[in-house]
Write a protein that holds these residues in place. Structure first.
Motif, PDB file in Angstrom:
ATOM      1  N   ILE A   2       0.839  -1.203   0.000  1.00  0.00           N
ATOM      2  CA  ILE A   2       0.000   0.000   0.000  1.00  0.00           C
ATOM      3  C   ILE A   2       0.871   1.249   0.000  1.00  0.00           C
ATOM      4  CG2 ILE A   2      -1.638   1.354   1.362  1.00  0.00           C
ATOM      5  CD1 ILE A   2      -2.852  -1.266   2.341  1.00  0.00           C
ATOM      6  N   LEU A   3       1.897   1.249   0.832  1.00  0.00           N
ATOM      7  CA  LEU A   3       2.781   2.410   0.913  1.00  0.00           C
ATOM      8  C   LEU A   3       3.509   2.650  -0.411  1.00  0.00           C
ATOM      9  CD1 LEU A   3       4.170   1.775   4.503  1.00  0.00           C
ATOM     10  CD2 LEU A   3       2.714   3.692   3.809  1.00  0.00           C
ATOM     11  N   LYS A   4       3.869   1.581  -1.094  1.00  0.00           N
ATOM     12  CA  LYS A   4       4.495   1.741  -2.402  1.00  0.00           C
ATOM     13  C   LYS A   4       3.495   2.296  -3.406  1.00  0.00           C
ATOM     14  CE  LYS A   4       8.602   0.521  -1.305  1.00  0.00           C
ATOM     15  NZ  LYS A   4       9.592   1.616  -1.148  1.00  0.00           N
ATOM     16  N   ALA A   5       2.248   1.841  -3.338  1.00  0.00           N
ATOM     17  CA  ALA A   5       1.219   2.366  -4.244  1.00  0.00           C
ATOM     18  C   ALA A   5       0.976   3.849  -4.003  1.00  0.00           C
ATOM     19  CB  ALA A   5      -0.078   1.577  -4.079  1.00  0.00           C
ATOM     20  N   LEU A   6       1.098   4.290  -2.765  1.00  0.00           N
ATOM     21  CA  LEU A   6       0.883   5.704  -2.444  1.00  0.00           C
ATOM     22  C   LEU A   6       1.923   6.614  -3.090  1.00  0.00           C
ATOM     23  CD1 LEU A   6      -0.057   5.620   1.361  1.00  0.00           C
ATOM     24  CD2 LEU A   6      -1.583   5.975  -0.584  1.00  0.00           C
ATOM     25  N   GLN A   7       3.089   6.059  -3.443  1.00  0.00           N
ATOM     26  CA  GLN A   7       4.135   6.889  -4.041  1.00  0.00           C
ATOM     27  C   GLN A   7       3.715   7.442  -5.389  1.00  0.00           C
ATOM     28  OE1 GLN A   7       6.818   7.778  -2.249  1.00  0.00           O
ATOM     29  NE2 GLN A   7       5.779   6.573  -0.664  1.00  0.00           N
ATOM     30  N   ALA A   8       2.721   6.805  -6.032  1.00  0.00           N
ATOM     31  CA  ALA A   8       2.250   7.281  -7.332  1.00  0.00           C
ATOM     32  C   ALA A   8       1.300   8.469  -7.204  1.00  0.00           C
ATOM     33  CB  ALA A   8       1.560   6.148  -8.085  1.00  0.00           C
ATOM     34  N   LEU A   9       0.831   8.764  -5.997  1.00  0.00           N
ATOM     35  CA  LEU A   9      -0.113   9.859  -5.784  1.00  0.00           C
ATOM     36  C   LEU A   9       0.628  11.192  -5.642  1.00  0.00           C
ATOM     37  CD1 LEU A   9      -2.547   8.217  -3.207  1.00  0.00           C
ATOM     38  CD2 LEU A   9      -2.649   8.150  -5.704  1.00  0.00           C
ATOM     39  N   SER A  10      -0.120  12.270  -5.719  1.00  0.00           N
ATOM     40  CA  SER A  10       0.469  13.589  -5.481  1.00  0.00           C
ATOM     41  C   SER A  10       0.876  13.711  -4.014  1.00  0.00           C
ATOM     42  CB  SER A  10      -0.540  14.678  -5.823  1.00  0.00           C
ATOM     43  OG  SER A  10      -1.627  14.653  -4.895  1.00  0.00           O
ATOM     44  N   PRO A  11       1.828  14.597  -3.697  1.00  0.00           N
ATOM     45  CA  PRO A  11       2.240  14.739  -2.290  1.00  0.00           C
ATOM     46  C   PRO A  11       1.075  15.008  -1.344  1.00  0.00           C
ATOM     47  CG  PRO A  11       3.784  15.882  -3.715  1.00  0.00           C
ATOM     48  CD  PRO A  11       2.648  15.427  -4.597  1.00  0.00           C
ATOM     49  N   GLY A  12       0.122  15.813  -1.772  1.00  0.00           N
ATOM     50  CA  GLY A  12      -1.022  16.121  -0.904  1.00  0.00           C
ATOM     51  C   GLY A  12      -1.896  14.906  -0.661  1.00  0.00           C
ATOM     52  N   ASP A  13      -2.186  14.155  -1.727  1.00  0.00           N
ATOM     53  CA  ASP A  13      -3.006  12.953  -1.577  1.00  0.00           C
ATOM     54  C   ASP A  13      -2.278  11.900  -0.748  1.00  0.00           C
ATOM     55  OD1 ASP A  13      -5.046  14.068  -3.022  1.00  0.00           O
ATOM     56  OD2 ASP A  13      -4.500  13.096  -4.916  1.00  0.00           O
ATOM     57  N   ARG A  14      -0.970  11.800  -0.943  1.00  0.00           N
ATOM     58  CA  ARG A  14      -0.180  10.829  -0.184  1.00  0.00           C
ATOM     59  C   ARG A  14      -0.219  11.164   1.307  1.00  0.00           C
ATOM     60  NH1 ARG A  14       5.333  11.746  -1.764  1.00  0.00           N
ATOM     61  NH2 ARG A  14       4.447  11.419  -3.841  1.00  0.00           N
ATOM     62  N   THR A  46      18.452  10.438   4.812  1.00  0.00           N
ATOM     63  CA  THR A  46      18.981  10.434   3.445  1.00  0.00           C
ATOM     64  C   THR A  46      18.215   9.456   2.557  1.00  0.00           C
ATOM     65  OG1 THR A  46      20.628   8.687   3.891  1.00  0.00           O
ATOM     66  CG2 THR A  46      21.290  10.968   4.320  1.00  0.00           C
ATOM     67  N   ILE A  47      17.364   8.627   3.174  1.00  0.00           N
ATOM     68  CA  ILE A  47      16.610   7.621   2.406  1.00  0.00           C
ATOM     69  C   ILE A  47      15.252   8.208   2.019  1.00  0.00           C
ATOM     70  CG2 ILE A  47      15.604   5.309   2.437  1.00  0.00           C
ATOM     71  CD1 ILE A  47      17.650   4.529   4.535  1.00  0.00           C
ATOM     72  N   SER A  48      14.977   8.290   0.753  1.00  0.00           N
ATOM     73  CA  SER A  48      13.684   8.796   0.304  1.00  0.00           C
ATOM     74  C   SER A  48      12.623   7.722   0.497  1.00  0.00           C
ATOM     75  CB  SER A  48      13.749   9.193  -1.171  1.00  0.00           C
ATOM     76  OG  SER A  48      13.958   8.041  -1.975  1.00  0.00           O
ATOM     77  N   PRO A  49      11.348   8.125   0.657  1.00  0.00           N
ATOM     78  CA  PRO A  49      10.279   7.130   0.808  1.00  0.00           C
ATOM     79  C   PRO A  49      10.237   6.111  -0.330  1.00  0.00           C
ATOM     80  CG  PRO A  49       9.465   9.318   1.363  1.00  0.00           C
ATOM     81  CD  PRO A  49      10.847   9.501   0.809  1.00  0.00           C
ATOM     82  N   GLU A  50      10.618   6.543  -1.540  1.00  0.00           N
ATOM     83  CA  GLU A  50      10.597   5.624  -2.681  1.00  0.00           C
ATOM     84  C   GLU A  50      11.552   4.450  -2.499  1.00  0.00           C
ATOM     85  OE1 GLU A  50      11.041   8.856  -2.875  1.00  0.00           O
ATOM     86  OE2 GLU A  50       9.285   9.642  -3.945  1.00  0.00           O
ATOM     87  N   HIS A  51      12.582   4.633  -1.684  1.00  0.00           N
ATOM     88  CA  HIS A  51      13.594   3.590  -1.506  1.00  0.00           C
ATOM     89  C   HIS A  51      13.596   3.006  -0.092  1.00  0.00           C
ATOM     90  CE1 HIS A  51      15.303   6.131  -4.864  1.00  0.00           C
ATOM     91  NE2 HIS A  51      15.149   4.945  -5.425  1.00  0.00           N
ATOM     92  N   PHE A  52      12.511   3.249   0.627  1.00  0.00           N
ATOM     93  CA  PHE A  52      12.434   2.739   1.998  1.00  0.00           C
ATOM     94  C   PHE A  52      11.515   1.518   2.014  1.00  0.00           C
ATOM     95  CE2 PHE A  52      11.337   2.461   6.415  1.00  0.00           C
ATOM     96  CZ  PHE A  52      12.427   2.979   7.076  1.00  0.00           C
ATOM     97  N   PRO A  53      11.920   0.425   2.690  1.00  0.00           N
ATOM     98  CA  PRO A  53      13.097   0.234   3.554  1.00  0.00           C
ATOM     99  C   PRO A  53      14.275  -0.436   2.861  1.00  0.00           C
ATOM    100  CG  PRO A  53      11.614  -1.585   3.859  1.00  0.00           C
ATOM    101  CD  PRO A  53      10.985  -0.713   2.794  1.00  0.00           C
TER     102      PRO A  53
END
Length: 291
Positions: free
Chosen positions: A120-132, A263-270
């Motif tokens: 789910i968290l990975k799917a949220l990365q496709a949303l806009s920052p506000g929606d996320r 230094t770790i962006s959400p896209e690359h976490f964990p």
């Protein structure tokens, strides 16, 4: 198929009875972990549920995902999030949620579905920052959930893996629930419960929070910690206690970890935790979630 709904005319008792039968059949099929293709055939062609006002509706991807979460049907959750990345996380109907907001993150935490939460968290990365942010920091119903976010729930139920995933993907540790408690307050309340059950997991949650909570965070339990400092120092350990109440700065290790984690962006976490220049035993948690 044995669960076909062949008559749905009108809004009478017979139609409602058919809907209940159909609805339970779909719930049962997800519970029994039946194949994804079969569940999607049921959802899109045969299964209906009864909403308020006598409306008959098919199950949406969002509602199907809630069932997949409850029963830990990981292949079905993966399919829904891959094929319907936005509608799978949309607001379900009122028959599924009393508040008109998407409850999927909180549900994943409540049932400790770590792998589905990760997807789910990975799917949220496709949303806009506000929606996320709206998903990550969604506050639950004030009547039923006390305005808690998913992060509050992870602290309340002592879910360290869920907690770290949420924090690493940008969930705010500063929001307050309806009672004015931050996630830190919620966790400290759990730590204070006697007997001190599951203390190792509770302290692990606290150590994860330390990596993300601002040093100047004001939290409701601070005065209680100061008033009962001997008890809390015994529960938390001297270093954690002094750091929490502001009597000492974070340790060099905690300070360094805060810098590294950020230094770790959400896209690359964990996944990027594995690349931190640290021995394996010093890393926050071993989250191997891809398999």
């Amino acid at each position: 198929m044995p669960w076909s709904v062949r008559w749905l005319g009108g809004c009478g008792a017979q139609s409602q009875k058919q809907c209940k039968k159909s609805s339970f059949a779909f719930y049962q099929a997800v519970r029994d972990l039946l194949p994804v293709w079969f569940l999607e055939d049921m959802r899109t062609m045969e299964v209906f549920h009864w909403e308020d006002g006598g409306k008959v509706s098919v199950y949406s991807p969002s509602e199907a995902l809630l069932y997949a979460l409850v029963h830990d049907h990981q292949p079905y959750a993966r399919h829904l999030l891959t094929k319907f990345p936005q509608s799978a996380l949309a607001v379900p109907s009122q028959s599924f949620s009393c508040c008109q907001s998407a409850p999927h993150l909180a549900m994943a935490v409540r049932y400790n579905r770590v792998r589905v939460l990760f997807r789910i968290l990975k799917a949220l990365q496709a949303l806009s920052p506000g929606d996320r942010a709206a998903h990550l920091d969604r506050q639950g119903c004030s009547r039923m959930e006390g305005g808690k976010t998913a992060l509050h729930t992870a602290c309340e139920l002592v879910r360290p893996e869920c907690l770290l995933l949420l924090l690493g993907h940008g969930a705010s540790p500063c929001l307050r629930d309806s009672a004015g408690n931050t996630p830190l307050d919620t966790l400290l309340q759990q730590i204070s419960h006697m007997p001190a059950a599951n203390m190792r997991a509770k302290l692990l949650c606290l150590d994860c929070l330390f990596l993300f909570v601002p040093q100047d965070l004001e939290f409701a339990m601070k005065q209680q910690l100061l008033d009962n400092w001997r008890q809390w120092q015994d529960l938390l350990g001297e270093n954690r206690f002094q750091c929490l109440v502001g009597l000492a700065p974070p340790s060099l290790f905690v300070g360094a970890m805060r810098v590294l984690i950020r230094t770790i962006s959400p896209e690359h976490f964990p996944e990027a935790l594995d690349n931190l220049p640290l021995p394996h035993f010093l890393k926050p948690l071993d989250l191997k979630l891809e398999s």
